[in-house]
Scaffold this motif. Structure first.
Motif, mmCIF file in Angstrom:
data_model
loop_
_atom_site.group_PDB
_atom_site.id
_atom_site.type_symbol
_atom_site.label_atom_id
_atom_site.label_comp_id
_atom_site.label_asym_id
_atom_site.label_seq_id
_atom_site.Cartn_x
_atom_site.Cartn_y
_atom_site.Cartn_z
ATOM 1 N N ARG A 154 0.845 -1.191 0.000
ATOM 2 C CA ARG A 154 0.000 0.000 0.000
ATOM 3 C C ARG A 154 0.880 1.241 0.000
ATOM 4 O O ARG A 154 1.946 1.253 0.602
ATOM 5 N N LEU A 155 0.418 2.269 -0.692
ATOM 6 C CA LEU A 155 1.147 3.538 -0.735
ATOM 7 C C LEU A 155 0.631 4.430 0.396
ATOM 8 O O LEU A 155 -0.555 4.721 0.464
ATOM 9 N N LEU A 156 1.548 4.849 1.258
ATOM 10 C CA LEU A 156 1.182 5.712 2.385
ATOM 11 C C LEU A 156 1.766 7.105 2.179
ATOM 12 O O LEU A 156 2.981 7.250 1.992
ATOM 13 N N TYR A 157 0.914 8.102 2.192
ATOM 14 C CA TYR A 157 1.370 9.494 2.189
ATOM 15 C C TYR A 157 1.260 10.034 3.604
ATOM 16 O O TYR A 157 0.198 9.936 4.234
ATOM 17 N N ILE A 158 2.357 10.580 4.113
ATOM 18 C CA ILE A 158 2.394 11.076 5.489
ATOM 19 C C ILE A 158 2.411 12.599 5.469
ATOM 20 O O ILE A 158 3.201 13.215 4.735
ATOM 21 N N VAL A 183 3.335 7.460 12.928
ATOM 22 C CA VAL A 183 2.356 7.380 11.831
ATOM 23 C C VAL A 183 2.597 6.104 11.023
ATOM 24 O O VAL A 183 1.658 5.379 10.677
ATOM 25 N N ASP A 198 -9.134 2.044 -2.023
ATOM 26 C CA ASP A 198 -9.215 1.344 -0.738
ATOM 27 C C ASP A 198 -8.448 2.222 0.222
ATOM 28 O O ASP A 198 -7.331 1.945 0.583
ATOM 29 N N ARG A 199 -9.086 3.327 0.599
ATOM 30 C CA ARG A 199 -8.394 4.354 1.358
ATOM 31 C C ARG A 199 -8.455 4.056 2.850
ATOM 32 O O ARG A 199 -9.489 3.666 3.369
ATOM 33 N N ARG A 200 -7.353 4.246 3.518
ATOM 34 C CA ARG A 200 -7.340 4.166 4.981
ATOM 35 C C ARG A 200 -6.744 5.439 5.555
ATOM 36 O O ARG A 200 -5.621 5.810 5.199
ATOM 37 N N ILE A 219 -4.961 7.222 8.469
ATOM 38 C CA ILE A 219 -4.079 6.724 9.514
ATOM 39 C C ILE A 219 -3.978 7.761 10.626
ATOM 40 O O ILE A 219 -3.535 8.886 10.400
ATOM 41 N N GLY A 239 -1.671 10.559 8.174
ATOM 42 C CA GLY A 239 -1.292 9.704 7.050
ATOM 43 C C GLY A 239 -2.515 9.174 6.349
ATOM 44 O O GLY A 239 -3.577 9.053 6.951
ATOM 45 N N VAL A 240 -2.376 8.911 5.067
ATOM 46 C CA VAL A 240 -3.442 8.270 4.300
ATOM 47 C C VAL A 240 -2.791 7.216 3.428
ATOM 48 O O VAL A 240 -1.823 7.514 2.712
ATOM 49 N N SER A 241 -3.303 5.986 3.496
ATOM 50 C CA SER A 241 -2.729 4.948 2.643
ATOM 51 C C SER A 241 -3.781 4.448 1.666
ATOM 52 O O SER A 241 -4.976 4.449 1.966
ATOM 53 N N VAL A 242 -3.319 4.059 0.492
ATOM 54 C CA VAL A 242 -4.210 3.546 -0.551
ATOM 55 C C VAL A 242 -3.547 2.366 -1.252
ATOM 56 O O VAL A 242 -2.327 2.208 -1.217
ATOM 57 N N ASP A 243 -4.380 1.571 -1.878
ATOM 58 C CA ASP A 243 -3.898 0.551 -2.786
ATOM 59 C C ASP A 243 -3.724 1.279 -4.124
ATOM 60 O O ASP A 243 -4.702 1.689 -4.728
ATOM 61 N N PRO A 244 -2.483 1.504 -4.555
ATOM 62 C CA PRO A 244 -2.284 2.475 -5.642
ATOM 63 C C PRO A 244 -2.660 1.931 -7.017
ATOM 64 O O PRO A 244 -1.811 1.674 -7.853
ATOM 65 N N LEU A 278 -3.673 6.689 -9.738
ATOM 66 C CA LEU A 278 -3.362 7.898 -8.981
ATOM 67 C C LEU A 278 -3.280 9.088 -9.922
ATOM 68 O O LEU A 278 -2.799 8.970 -11.046
ATOM 69 N N ILE A 292 -5.447 12.376 -1.349
ATOM 70 C CA ILE A 292 -4.709 11.741 -0.257
ATOM 71 C C ILE A 292 -3.617 12.655 0.293
ATOM 72 O O ILE A 292 -3.209 12.538 1.431
#
Lengths: 129, 265
Positions: A27-31, A63, B2-4, B6, B21-26, B29, B75
Motif C-alpha cells: 500500500r502507498l502511504l502518504y504522510i 504514523v 481502498d483508502r485508509r 491513519i 497519514g493516508v494509505s491507498v492501494d495504488p 493515482l 490523499i
C-alpha cells in the motif's frame, strides 16, 4: 520490503541516502508533514532544533507504525528546515533514527513553516506490506 | 480505491483539518501540477489570499473532475504560501469548504516567492482515483486549460510502479559541485543526474509524472533553466511546480529538482 533501491552508476548522492526507490507492491502511504507539536497542539522545544527534530522523527515513526509499517518502509522523505545552520543537528538526529541508509531524500530551507516557532517539518511516502 | 486514514497515537492533526497519514492501494493515482490564482489571461486574480485560494481550488476541481474525481479522494495536499498569516486568516476556510469532511495528509510551507511575484498561494494534490487501471495507458497527461506553458496540469498513473527520486542537485560523482555560481551548468548537471537515475530505474524522461523545482532565485532560473528542461523532456512534460526557497543543503546549490516517475508493472 515492497520497494527496490535504485543505485545509478553515473550519479551519486551527496550524503547517505538512496538516489531513488521504486515501489514494487504493498500500500502507498502518504504522510503529512510532521512537526514538533504535542497532543494539545503546543510546539515542543521552542528554539531547540534537537528537541524538535527528535519529536518530528518520533511522530513520523508513529504514523508509520499506525499504518502497519516502520521507518524502513519509507520510499522518500523531505526535510524542511527554516535555518540552514540547523542542518548538522538535524542530520545527526536523523542518523540515529536511520542507522543504515536514508530513503530517497530532499532537504529544503523554507522561509517559514505553519507556525513561526516550528523549525523543522518532515513529510514522507512509504510502501507498506 | 481502498483508502485508509491513519491516525497516530497522538492524533493532534485530527482537529486541524488534515490526517497524519493516508494509505491507498495504488491502482490509479492522479498527480496535479501546482495550481495558483492565475486567470485565463495570465494575470493573478485580484482580491488577495481568499480570492486566490478560491480560484486555485476551482482550477484544481476542474482537474479532478476531468479524472472523475472529487476532493474527498485527495490523499495528499502540498501548500506553498508566501504569506502564512494571510492564509490562516482567510485562505484556510476557503480550502476547507472544498474538502468538506475529507481529510488528506497535508504539508504547508512558507516560501519566498512563486512563479509570479503576485501569487500568494500554490496548491498541488495527489488523488486516489476510482476504477481499474486495466486496459488504460500507463500515463495520461492532460490539461483542462489552454495555458500554453511547459507542463501538464494533471497526470494519471494507471497501475504503474512509482519511482521516487531524491532531490537532485548539481553534484559530480566525486562529491564536488558542478557549476558553482553558474545557473546553466547546474541546470544541465541536475537534469543529467535525473536522467541517470531514471535510466537506472528503467524509466525515461517521458515517464516523469510530477516534478518539483526548488530554486534560489526564480528570475535566474527563468533565464537559464527552461532551455535545458525543454531539451530534457522534448515536449512530453510532467505536472510541475516551481518554487523559490531560502536555501538548499549546501550554499553552492542553486537548484534542486525532485521527480516522481512511473513504469509499467
Amino acid at each position: 520490503m515492497s520497494y527496490t533501491t535504485i543505485t545509478p552508476a553515473d550519479a551519486k548522492p551527496v550524503a547517505n541516502y538512496k538516489m531513488a526507490t521504486r515501489m514494487e507492491g504493498g500500500r502507498l502511504l502518504y504522510i503529512a508533514g510532521q512537526v514538533a507539536r504535542d497532543i494539545e497542539g503546543n510546539v515542543l522545544g521552542v528554539g531547540d532544533i534537537r528537541v524538535q527534530a527528535r519529536q518530528v522523527f518520533e511522530n513520523l515513526r508513529q504514523v508509520l507504525q499506525a499504518a502497519g509499517g516502520d521507518l524502513a518502509d519509507l520510499l522518500k522523505i523531505t526535510t524542511y528546515i527554516t535555518r540552514l545552520e540547523d542542518f548538522p543537528a538535524v542530520a545527526e538526529m536523523r542518523r540515529s533514527f536511520f542507522p543504515g541508509e536514508l530513503p530517497a531524500s530532499t532537504l529544503i530551507v523554507v522561509q517559514s513553516l505553519a507556525q513561526p516557532e516550528l523549525l523543522i517539518e518532515v513529510e514522507g511516502m512509504a510502501a507498506i506490506g | 480505491m481502498d483508502r485508509r486514514d491513519i491516525l497516530a497515537a497522538n492524533p493532534v492533526e485530527q482537529r486541524r483539518g488534515y490526517m497524519p497519514g493516508v494509505s491507498v492501494d495504488p491502482g490509479r493515482l492522479l498527480f496535479t501540477a501546482g495550481m495558483t490564482g492565475r486567470q485565463p489571461d495570465g494575470s493573478i486574480i485580484p482580491g488577495g489570499m481568499a480570492a486566490q485560494t478560491q480560484r486555485t481550488m476551482e482550477r484544481l476541481q476542474a482537474i479532478l473532475q476531468h479524472a472523475g474525481a472529487h476532493f474527498s479522494q485527495v490523499i495528499k495536499q502540498l501548500l506553498y504560501i508566501t504569506d502564512m498569516e494571510a492564509h490562516a486568516a482567510s485562505g484556510r476556510a476557503v480550502r476547507a469548504a472544498f474538502f468538506g469532511a475529507a481529510r488528506p495528509a497535508s504539508t504547508a510551507l512558507g516560501v519566498r516567492r512563486l512563479a509570479d511575484p503576485a501569487m500568494l498561494i500554490e496548491i498541488e494534490l495527489v488523488v486516489d482515483l476510482p476504477d481499474s487501471p486495466a486496459g488504460r495507458p500507463l500515463l495520461e497527461k492532460y490539461n483542462v486549460e489552454n495555458h500554453g506553458l511547459d507542463f501538464a496540469q494533471g497526470v494519471i498513473v494507471n497501475g504503474g510502479r512509482l519511482i521516487y527520486l531524491a532531490g537532485q542537485v548539481a553534484n559530480n560523482p566525486d562529491g564536488t559541485v558542478a557549476g558553482v555560481g553558474d545557473w546553466r551548468r547546474q541546470a544541465e548537471k541536475v537534469y543529467e543526474n535525473i536522467g541517470h537515475v531514471l535510466q537506472a530505474a528503467g524509466a525515461t524522461p517521458a515517464h516523469a509524472v510530477k516534478e518539483t523545482t526548488w530554486v534560489r532565485d526564480i528570475p535566474s532560473w527563468r533565464q537559464h533553466g527552461p532551455d535545458v528542461r525543454r531539451a530534457f523532456y522534448q515536449g512530453d512534460y510532467p505536472a510541475s511546480t516551481l518554487v523559490e526557497i531560502a536555501g538548499l543543503a549546501q550554499p553552492e546549490f542553486l537548484v534542486e529538482i525532485e521527480v516522481i516517475a512511473a513504469v509499467a508493472r
